[in-house]
Enzyme design. Sequence first.
Site, PDB file in Angstrom:
ATOM      1  N   ARG A  58     -52.159 121.125  17.269  1.00 21.29           N
ATOM      2  CA  ARG A  58     -50.960 120.260  17.321  1.00 21.29           C
ATOM      3  C   ARG A  58     -51.340 118.787  17.107  1.00 21.29           C
ATOM      4  O   ARG A  58     -50.563 117.986  16.612  1.00 21.29           O
ATOM      5  CB  ARG A  58     -50.202 120.437  18.643  1.00 21.29           C
ATOM      6  CG  ARG A  58     -48.990 119.526  18.786  1.00 21.29           C
ATOM      7  CD  ARG A  58     -47.996 119.979  19.840  1.00 21.29           C
ATOM      8  NE  ARG A  58     -48.611 120.396  21.076  1.00 21.29           N
ATOM      9  CZ  ARG A  58     -49.113 119.551  21.999  1.00 21.29           C
ATOM     10  NH1 ARG A  58     -49.070 118.257  21.815  1.00 21.29           N
ATOM     11  NH2 ARG A  58     -49.665 120.022  23.099  1.00 21.29           N
ATOM     12  N   TYR A 111     -27.884 115.196   2.312  1.00 18.17           N
ATOM     13  CA  TYR A 111     -27.947 116.609   2.696  1.00 18.17           C
ATOM     14  C   TYR A 111     -27.116 116.777   3.974  1.00 18.17           C
ATOM     15  O   TYR A 111     -27.271 115.998   4.926  1.00 18.17           O
ATOM     16  CB  TYR A 111     -29.405 116.974   2.924  1.00 18.17           C
ATOM     17  CG  TYR A 111     -29.637 118.366   3.441  1.00 18.17           C
ATOM     18  CD1 TYR A 111     -29.157 119.476   2.762  1.00 18.17           C
ATOM     19  CD2 TYR A 111     -30.348 118.575   4.608  1.00 18.17           C
ATOM     20  CE1 TYR A 111     -29.379 120.756   3.243  1.00 18.17           C
ATOM     21  CE2 TYR A 111     -30.584 119.853   5.093  1.00 18.17           C
ATOM     22  CZ  TYR A 111     -30.093 120.941   4.400  1.00 18.17           C
ATOM     23  OH  TYR A 111     -30.309 122.202   4.868  1.00 18.17           O
ATOM     24  N   ASP A 183     -35.275 109.400   1.450  1.00 19.83           N
ATOM     25  CA  ASP A 183     -35.534 110.822   1.278  1.00 19.83           C
ATOM     26  C   ASP A 183     -35.743 111.021  -0.224  1.00 19.83           C
ATOM     27  O   ASP A 183     -34.805 110.936  -1.025  1.00 19.83           O
ATOM     28  CB  ASP A 183     -34.334 111.626   1.804  1.00 19.83           C
ATOM     29  CG  ASP A 183     -34.537 113.136   1.665  1.00 19.83           C
ATOM     30  OD1 ASP A 183     -35.295 113.545   0.782  1.00 19.83           O
ATOM     31  OD2 ASP A 183     -33.889 113.878   2.417  1.00 19.83           O
ATOM     32  N   LYS A 208     -39.023 122.022  -1.030  1.00 24.32           N
ATOM     33  CA  LYS A 208     -38.437 121.951  -2.365  1.00 24.32           C
ATOM     34  C   LYS A 208     -39.539 121.755  -3.421  1.00 24.32           C
ATOM     35  O   LYS A 208     -40.438 122.556  -3.502  1.00 24.32           O
ATOM     36  CB  LYS A 208     -37.401 120.824  -2.381  1.00 24.32           C
ATOM     37  CG  LYS A 208     -36.447 120.856  -1.165  1.00 24.32           C
ATOM     38  CD  LYS A 208     -35.618 122.116  -1.157  1.00 24.32           C
ATOM     39  CE  LYS A 208     -34.698 122.356   0.012  1.00 24.32           C
ATOM     40  NZ  LYS A 208     -34.725 121.630   1.212  1.00 24.32           N
TER      41      LYS A 208
HETATM   42  N1  PLP Z   1     -33.404 116.432   2.431  1.00 25.39           N
HETATM   43  C1  PLP Z   1     -32.822 117.004   1.379  1.00 25.39           C
HETATM   44  C2  PLP Z   1     -32.428 116.151   0.211  1.00 25.39           C
HETATM   45  C3  PLP Z   1     -32.562 118.377   1.367  1.00 25.39           C
HETATM   46  O1  PLP Z   1     -31.949 118.937   0.314  1.00 25.39           O
HETATM   47  C4  PLP Z   1     -32.954 119.155   2.500  1.00 25.39           C
HETATM   48  C5  PLP Z   1     -32.716 120.613   2.520  1.00 25.39           C
HETATM   49  O2  PLP Z   1     -32.105 121.182   1.658  1.00 25.39           O
HETATM   50  C6  PLP Z   1     -33.550 118.509   3.583  1.00 25.39           C
HETATM   51  C7  PLP Z   1     -33.788 117.154   3.516  1.00 25.39           C
HETATM   52  C8  PLP Z   1     -33.968 119.292   4.804  1.00 25.39           C
HETATM   53  O3  PLP Z   1     -35.163 119.946   4.541  1.00 25.39           O
HETATM   54  P1  PLP Z   1     -35.660 121.271   5.303  1.00 25.39           P
HETATM   55  O4  PLP Z   1     -34.710 122.367   4.947  1.00 25.39           O
HETATM   56  O5  PLP Z   1     -37.043 121.466   4.780  1.00 25.39           O
HETATM   57  O6  PLP Z   1     -35.616 120.950   6.761  1.00 25.39           O
END
Ligand code: PLP
Length: 398
Positions: A58, A111, A183, A208
């Site tokens: 961890r 998101y 992001d 992704k």
């Molecule tokens: N940010 C974006 C642009 C996303 O599309 C997603 C998930 O689809 C996330 C963050 C969240 O990621 P995770 O599903 O790996 O927690």
Amino acid sequence: MDKKKLGFTTRQIHGEGHDKPLHAHNMPIFQSSTYMFDSPDHGAALFAGEIKGHIYTRLGNPTTEALERTLTNLEEAEASVVFPSGLAAIQGATLPFMKHGDHIISGDTLYGPTLSLFGDIYARYGISTTFVNTANPDEVRKAIRPETKFCFYETPANPTNKVSDIAAISEICRHAGVKSVIDNTFATPYNQTPLTLGTDIVIHSATKYLNGHGDIIGGCAMGKSEDMDIVRTYRTATGPCISPFDSYLFLRGLKTLSMRMDRHNKNGLAVAEFLHDHPDVDKVMYPGLPDDPGYKVAKKQMRGFSGMVAFELKGGFQAAKEVLQNTKLFILAVSLGTVDSLIQHPASMTHAKVSKEFREKQGLTDNLIRISVGCEDTEDLIADLGQAIEKAKAAVGA
Ligand code: PLP
């Protein structure tokens, strides 16, 4: 070797360094939760930080650290912290810098669960959020308050591909002493490096493009060493650590990022152009199309436009459902950035918890379809969408 002068592909392959345990060519999976001490004094010195070494996974794991070195290199950061999901990375990159009474400015196109994290969960702990249209940097300037700690946004944003000017927002935030956080999931460091444009922290859902194969859930935060020390301490104290096996798969996927992104960029543009010229398509949202509202800014700050495309069909929601039902190569599933192509309906899936009123203000209509264009042969993907649109037209008589 001056790593800064090496190309992106070389860095994605060699960024972890060559100093591997037992002269291993490939970084092994350190599937061990704890590490042995030579003596009580050795253990105490490790805990006191007097010597470097591993204590407990961890706190740090060699496979995860190799991954973090590569990510640091690719995002042109000083340090990185890996998390077991993108959402854990968003929380880990923001919460440790805030307290009750603080304020966030957030992009309004995000998101769906990130909107909920800020608007519902953080609100319960006395952290308020103002959602603004970050495509207009003036809205960010106007929303800043004395207690504002962050401006968080996605560019291009999920799912409508809205583009925001990174350099302009970074400058506004820097002047006000507010940290800007991006992001960068849709773009990846291959297409866009926000830290070089003045952003303080970058996060990714590594689930992704970074991993690219759809076989892990992961996330990461990157930025200055002093900020990442705070993020790492928070991760250690609150517990979201990725499994060593997932770190290994993440690192393995990362080694082909540039090759995959070249293909996603090419296919994304070709599919967007096909839809743009299609008589049964009302609107296409893709920052690489010259008539897209984000094109000028995207051209300035991106090196490629990725494989994410959103579009609206003539024939409304019913026609959209028919397309989702009838593609053969585009797989009906959420997530994005995998080598295979995916198709989904944000209003009833990823953004279902966002109110209709909030969605429609951002152009996220009920007939909007989001596709993640994969690495298949371009003509096969275009033919697949074409036949699904034909079937939808026949079904709804549009
Ligand atoms: N940010 C974006 C642009 C996303 O599309 C997603 C998930 O689809 C996330 C963050 C969240 O990621 P995770 O599903 O790996 O927690």
